[in-house]
Design an enzyme around this catalytic site. Structure first.
Site: not given
Length: 230
Positions: A116, A226
């Site tokens: 991420c 994320c």
């Protein structure tokens, strides 16, 4: 930005608030879209009013759904708009995949967060560079840790104001707006996909499941993010 300015902004509806920013804020403003339903609402409010001084950008992780690219294309065509795209560093992706495999995020939270970071968090810094206001589609009902957000708040990490104009909108409010204004949206939403990210990390949710249950579903954590919004 003074208190009176913030108070005036918070009292306006979506379209009027964006127009107010456009006419009264002289520094760089950006809106980050992932082409979800909330972001399509804001895109319509910006593009429909032909607001030019709010830069719209997106993060192309390289692993998005085909349906996401389709709604991206439809948005450009419908509004004659420009949406700037930022991409992960190719060398960083190459090293990550060569070291860990193509889908290592299923094996550990650490590797998922690293993925991420490379694909989203680092490119986000490019999109936010020089900005003083970051407009987002965050809503309070999306996850537990978004309940404490404010419509306008100072983001210490990014050193800018974050404006969340849809914070108190419900999912029904969002869908009604899209249908009323004939705004293109991701067809995966009609198939039970509520929060849509990268294809390997997103699934449809079951009735009664948490809004974010379809994101990184293997992690069993109700506060899954994320790293874009902390």
């Amino acid at each position: 930005m003074n208190i009176q300015f913030l108070e005036n902004l918070a009292q306006l509806n979506l379209e009027d608030s964006l127009k107010f920013l456009s006419e009264n804020f002289g520094e760089k403003m950006v809106f980050s879209t992932s082409f979800g339903i909330e972001d399509q609402v804001i895109s319509h409010a910006i593009f429909g009013q032909k607001i030019k001084n709010i830069e719209v950008f997106t993060l192309d992780t390289g692993r998005l759904f085909p349906e996401t690219y389709a709604v991206w294309d439809k948005t450009l065509l419908q509004y004659g708009a420009k949406i700037k795209s930022y991409y992960p560093n190719a060398d960083a992706i190459e090293a990550f995949v060569n070291d860990n495999g193509i889908n290592p995020f299923y094996t550990s939270i650490e590797l998922r967060k690293e993925c991420c970071s490379i694909r989203k968090v680092v490119p986000l810094q490019q999109g936010l560079k020089g900005a003083k206001i970051w407009i987002t589609g965050l809503r309070a009902e999306q996850s537990e840790n978004r309940n404490s957000l404010e419509i306008i708040q100072w983001d210490e990490q990014q050193q800018l104001f974050k404006y969340n104009p849809l914070l108190h909108w419900t999912t029904e409010d969002v869908m009604d707006y899209l249908k009323k204004n004939a705004v293109p949206y991701n067809t995966l939403h009609d198939q039970g996909f509520i929060s849509i990210g990268c294809a390997p990390c997103t699934r449809a949710i079951k009735p009664g499941e948490n809004f974010r249950a379809g994101r990184w579903w293997w992690e069993d954590n109700s506060k899954k993010e994320c790293g874009l919004h902390k």
